[in-house]
Scaffold this motif. Structure first.
Motif, PDB file in Angstrom:
ATOM      1  N   LEU A 105     -26.949  -7.695  27.034  1.00 51.27           N
ATOM      2  CA  LEU A 105     -26.011  -8.773  26.743  1.00 51.27           C
ATOM      3  C   LEU A 105     -25.155  -8.464  25.514  1.00 51.27           C
ATOM      4  CD1 LEU A 105     -25.075 -11.644  27.472  1.00 51.27           C
ATOM      5  CD2 LEU A 105     -26.814 -12.487  25.906  1.00 51.27           C
ATOM      6  N   ASN A 112     -15.738  -7.685  24.841  1.00 55.30           N
ATOM      7  CA  ASN A 112     -16.780  -8.705  24.969  1.00 55.30           C
ATOM      8  C   ASN A 112     -16.980  -9.549  23.712  1.00 55.30           C
ATOM      9  OD1 ASN A 112     -17.298  -7.625  27.477  1.00 55.30           O
ATOM     10  ND2 ASN A 112     -19.029  -6.406  26.793  1.00 55.30           N
ATOM     11  N   GLU A 114     -15.589 -12.118  22.304  1.00 55.75           N
ATOM     12  CA  GLU A 114     -15.611 -13.577  22.453  1.00 55.75           C
ATOM     13  C   GLU A 114     -16.868 -14.042  23.181  1.00 55.75           C
ATOM     14  OE1 GLU A 114     -11.990 -15.326  23.898  1.00 55.75           O
ATOM     15  OE2 GLU A 114     -10.780 -13.985  22.664  1.00 55.75           O
ATOM     16  N   VAL A 115     -17.268 -13.306  24.197  1.00 53.99           N
ATOM     17  CA  VAL A 115     -18.491 -13.650  24.931  1.00 53.99           C
ATOM     18  C   VAL A 115     -19.710 -13.487  24.017  1.00 53.99           C
ATOM     19  CG1 VAL A 115     -19.973 -13.002  26.872  1.00 53.99           C
ATOM     20  CG2 VAL A 115     -17.491 -13.034  27.158  1.00 53.99           C
ATOM     21  N   SER A 117     -19.795 -13.676  20.760  1.00 52.64           N
ATOM     22  CA  SER A 117     -19.750 -14.750  19.774  1.00 52.64           C
ATOM     23  C   SER A 117     -20.253 -16.060  20.377  1.00 52.64           C
ATOM     24  CB  SER A 117     -18.323 -14.913  19.260  1.00 52.64           C
ATOM     25  OG  SER A 117     -18.236 -15.999  18.390  1.00 52.64           O
ATOM     26  N   PHE A 118     -19.795 -16.374  21.572  1.00 52.91           N
ATOM     27  CA  PHE A 118     -20.222 -17.597  22.256  1.00 52.91           C
ATOM     28  C   PHE A 118     -21.731 -17.586  22.492  1.00 52.91           C
ATOM     29  CE2 PHE A 118     -21.318 -19.699  26.259  1.00 52.91           C
ATOM     30  CZ  PHE A 118     -20.927 -21.002  25.975  1.00 52.91           C
ATOM     31  N   GLN A 119     -22.247 -16.456  22.999  1.00 53.10           N
ATOM     32  CA  GLN A 119     -23.672 -16.369  23.319  1.00 53.10           C
ATOM     33  C   GLN A 119     -24.526 -16.440  22.054  1.00 53.10           C
ATOM     34  OE1 GLN A 119     -24.760 -16.408  26.561  1.00 53.10           O
ATOM     35  NE2 GLN A 119     -26.690 -16.856  25.567  1.00 53.10           N
ATOM     36  N   LYS A 122     -24.648 -19.934  20.928  1.00 54.40           N
ATOM     37  CA  LYS A 122     -25.550 -20.683  21.815  1.00 54.40           C
ATOM     38  C   LYS A 122     -27.013 -20.436  21.423  1.00 54.40           C
ATOM     39  CE  LYS A 122     -25.610 -21.722  26.733  1.00 54.40           C
ATOM     40  NZ  LYS A 122     -25.174 -21.277  28.052  1.00 54.40           N
TER      41      LYS A 122
END
Length: 183
Positions: A105, A112, A114-115, A117-119, A122
């Motif tokens: 991941l 990646n 932004e993904v 950072s989002f994950q 979370k």
């Protein structure tokens, strides 16, 4: 119409720009890889804690009722242990959030970011919720005394050894977690 000699300097400039871009991208990806290495190290530490919570969630509450075999330290009563187990059960669905291969991941690719950072956000929010739930249950990581087992019950030597191994494993987990988690 362009001639081959006119296109050559233009191609060279384009190649130079592409090389500079590739060097910048490589440098940024290396920096991202360093940050993600630290992140993965933190997630590995968190995994140990999450595994302990998962094991608590599947622990039978019936073990911690008036029990002739298990004697807890005076500071810890059976009801308190039951509350912590119940809290772990409430937390269990949130553990699914972490059931991914973090190394896959959190692979260092600029596309990646932004993904990632989002994950990561979370994960942080879920961890905060877990800690809040445990705080409400008055969860305490300090082991103040040794657990004592009364061996008057008919247990085989193998069962006693297995029980002792489990107690030692839980003790190691709690000692590992105590300095790294401040709840």
């Amino acid at each position: 119409m362009f001639t081959a000699t006119q296109q050559k300097p233009k191609r060279q400039r384009t190649l130079k720009r592409l090389n500079r871009y590739a060097e910048q991208t490589t440098g940024l990806e290396k920096e991202l890889a360093g940050v993600l290495k630290d992140t993965l190290g933190g997630l590995e530490k968190l995994d140990c804690f999450l595994d302990a919570v998962e094991k608590l969630a599947v622990t039978s509450l019936h073990v911690f009722v008036e029990n002739q075999v298990l004697h807890l330290p005076e500071e810890i009563n059976l009801e308190h242990v039951q509350v912590v187990i119940t809290a772990a059960r409430l937390i269990c669905p949130q553990l699914l959030e972490f059931k991914r291969d973090a190394k896959v991941l959190f692979f260092p690719r600029l596309q990646n970011v932004e993904v990632l950072s989002f994950q990561l956000d979370k994960y942080i929010q879920t961890t905060k919720k877990i800690c809040e739930t445990l705080e409400k249950s008055e969860f305490c990581l300090e082991m103040t005394a040794e657990s004592v087992v009364d061996l008057d019950v008919d247990l085989s030597e193998e069962d006693i050894q297995m029980m002792l191994d489990h107690i030692n494993q839980l003790s190691e987990i709690s000692m590992f977690l105590a300095p790294s988690i401040n709840i």
